[in-house]
Design a protein around this motif. Structure first.
Motif, short mmCIF file in Angstrom:
data_model
loop_
_atom_site.label_atom_id
_atom_site.label_comp_id
_atom_site.label_asym_id
_atom_site.label_seq_id
_atom_site.Cartn_x
_atom_site.Cartn_y
_atom_site.Cartn_z
N THR A 91 9.17 28.24 -24.49
CA THR A 91 8.27 28.12 -25.93
C THR A 91 9.13 28.78 -26.82
OG1 THR A 91 7.06 30.11 -25.50
CG2 THR A 91 5.79 28.12 -24.92
N PHE A 92 9.00 27.99 -28.06
CA PHE A 92 9.85 28.44 -29.24
C PHE A 92 8.84 28.47 -30.59
CE2 PHE A 92 12.72 26.56 -26.44
CZ PHE A 92 14.04 27.49 -26.73
N HIS A 93 8.71 29.65 -31.35
CA HIS A 93 7.90 29.73 -32.69
C HIS A 93 8.18 31.19 -33.28
CE1 HIS A 93 5.67 33.15 -30.69
NE2 HIS A 93 5.96 32.60 -29.35
N ASN A 94 7.74 31.29 -34.43
CA ASN A 94 8.00 32.36 -35.29
C ASN A 94 6.84 33.48 -34.96
OD1 ASN A 94 5.89 31.60 -36.87
ND2 ASN A 94 6.95 30.84 -38.40
N SER A 95 6.84 34.50 -35.41
CA SER A 95 5.99 35.74 -35.05
C SER A 95 4.58 35.37 -35.45
CB SER A 95 6.57 37.09 -35.63
OG SER A 95 6.85 36.75 -37.21
N LEU A 129 13.92 32.58 -33.02
CA LEU A 129 14.93 32.23 -32.72
C LEU A 129 16.23 32.63 -33.39
CD1 LEU A 129 16.53 30.91 -30.23
CD2 LEU A 129 16.47 28.77 -31.68
N ASP A 130 17.20 33.37 -32.76
CA ASP A 130 18.41 33.97 -33.85
C ASP A 130 19.55 33.81 -33.01
OD1 ASP A 130 18.53 35.74 -31.39
OD2 ASP A 130 17.79 37.28 -32.68
N LEU A 131 20.76 33.88 -33.29
CA LEU A 131 22.17 33.48 -32.62
C LEU A 131 22.39 34.10 -31.34
CD1 LEU A 131 24.66 31.77 -33.18
CD2 LEU A 131 25.75 34.04 -34.18
N PRO A 132 21.77 35.34 -30.94
CA PRO A 132 22.13 35.83 -29.63
C PRO A 132 21.06 35.11 -28.62
CG PRO A 132 21.92 37.60 -31.29
CD PRO A 132 21.76 36.45 -31.94
N ALA A 134 14.76 25.47 -33.50
CA ALA A 134 15.05 26.07 -34.55
C ALA A 134 14.44 25.59 -35.75
CB ALA A 134 16.55 26.40 -34.62
N ASP A 135 14.26 24.47 -35.84
CA ASP A 135 13.57 23.84 -37.20
C ASP A 135 12.24 23.85 -37.21
OD1 ASP A 135 13.08 22.48 -39.64
OD2 ASP A 135 13.94 20.44 -38.82
N ILE A 136 11.68 24.99 -38.00
CA ILE A 136 10.20 25.29 -38.02
C ILE A 136 9.47 24.13 -38.52
CG2 ILE A 136 10.63 27.75 -38.23
CD1 ILE A 136 10.35 27.72 -41.14
N HIS A 137 10.18 23.26 -39.49
CA HIS A 137 9.55 22.26 -40.29
C HIS A 137 9.64 20.73 -39.55
CE1 HIS A 137 8.91 24.81 -43.42
NE2 HIS A 137 10.26 24.90 -43.56
N GLU A 138 9.82 20.83 -38.21
CA GLU A 138 10.20 19.48 -37.44
C GLU A 138 8.74 19.09 -37.15
OE1 GLU A 138 12.30 17.09 -35.44
OE2 GLU A 138 13.14 18.65 -36.34
N ARG A 139 8.77 17.80 -37.25
CA ARG A 139 7.64 16.91 -37.22
C ARG A 139 7.17 16.99 -35.62
NH1 ARG A 139 5.74 13.93 -41.40
NH2 ARG A 139 4.86 12.33 -40.20
N THR A 155 7.40 24.80 -30.01
CA THR A 155 8.25 23.68 -29.56
C THR A 155 8.15 24.31 -27.97
OG1 THR A 155 10.02 23.45 -31.15
CG2 THR A 155 10.41 22.85 -28.78
N PHE A 156 7.77 23.40 -26.93
CA PHE A 156 7.51 23.48 -25.57
C PHE A 156 8.80 22.63 -25.05
CE2 PHE A 156 3.22 23.70 -27.34
CZ PHE A 156 2.97 24.89 -26.73
#
Length: 306
Positions: free
Chosen positions: A96-100, A18-21, A41-46, A86-87
């Motif tokens: 869905t939000f995640h990193n590569s 996830l980026d600004l655009p 956006a918080d990859i360390h979210e519990r 994240t769903f």
């Protein structure tokens, strides 16, 4: 980056790194709550579950093991941390939000969805959570196998790099256990929110099955961490014992070899000493030295210094 993976049976938008655009697009075109985007956006979210009745949306944050960035190239990494996926469900759309690092898992889910167009969003998410829980099991088994290989090497000789690898595995299990426990709390909360009679039968069955799997994963992580900690402590004890044996060996021989130095030192002086004028004095000196060394050796042996 935002990808649309499905239009039927529901719309699925996958947000990678996830980026600004992307944030602006999600806020403007899909009216997502800024708080939801902050969670994503918080990859360390519990891991947790939030249902917003006013907004008619649901947010599920699920933790997954992720290989450390320096070890992603390895076939079997030993260092893992915990990252979140994240769903968000809003207006019949799944986000869905995640990193590569989790692209492979998402592609597997895409393949599963393409094979069954009758799934609801809830059932699809439950399948994703089930696959994520099984991924924990795979990582735990992989780390256990690597730990066994390290132990085989350490049976022959304990090397520093083996101890470092064992330490990495132990730290990975700490992260994995933490992730498994928070995921279990998430699933228990999800099960309470979906009581029997309020959801379809197969969804309730899927949640029950998922809870059983999550509890098993937590127990596996606990046992693996406990075993690894004990093995680390045992390895340290072995190293300390080896060091003690080495120091004992050096101390004993330094004492024994001190006797020839003392005896020959006396006879090297320009003073009168017993047997000093005898042609066989050197033989007598050697015999005397050996006798004194044997006496010292016997004394050390009797008092269990060696």
């Amino acid at each position: 980056m935002i990808k649309q993976y499905a239009a039927e049976p529901f719309k699925w938008l996958d947000v990678i790194d996830l980026d600004l655009p992307d944030k602006k697009s999600l806020l403007k075109r899909h009216q997502l709550d800024p708080a939801q985007i902050a969670y994503a956006a918080d990859i360390h979210e519990r891991a947790h579950y939030i249902m917003d009745l006013d907004d008619q949306s649901s947010t599920i944050v699920f933790n997954l093991p992720m290989p450390h960035h320096t070890q992603q190239v390895k076939e079997k990494p030993t260092r893992f941390t915990i990252n979140s996926i994240t769903f968000i469900i809003k207006k019949g759309i799944l986000f869905t939000f995640h990193n590569s690092a989790f692209n492979q898992q998402i592609l597997k889910l895409k393949s599963v969805l393409e094979q069954n167009h009758q799934w609801t969003i809830k059932k699809f998410i439950l399948q994703a959570l089930f696959d994520g829980t099984q991924y924990y099991d795979q990582v735990i088994e992989n780390l256990n196998d690597q730990r066994s290989s390290l132990l085989d090497n350490m049976d022959r000789k304990i090397e520093n790099h083996d101890l470092l690898a064992l330490s990495e595995i132990e730290k990975s299990f700490v992260y994995i256990l933490s992730g498994a426990q928070t995921n279990l709390m998430l699933l228990e909360k999800l099960a309470q929110a979906n009581e029997p009679g309020k959801v379809k039968r197969f969804e309730h069955k899927s949640i029950s099955k998922l809870l059983i799997e999550a509890r098993q994963t937590e127990q596996m992580a606990k046992i693996s961490l406990d075993v690894t900690e004990r093995l680390t402590a045992t390895s340290n004890n072995l190293l300390n014992n080896n060091l003690n044996d080495t120091m004992k060996f050096l101390t004993v021989w330094s004492l024994v070899l001190t006797i020839p130095t003392i005896v020959t030192g006396f006879y090297g002086m320009n003073t009168f000493l017993p047997f000093g004028k005898n042609p066989l004095a050197w033989i007598l000196i050697i015999i005397l030295t050996i006798i004194l060394m044997m006496i010292l050796w016997y004394y050390l042996k009797k008092h269990r210094f060696i």
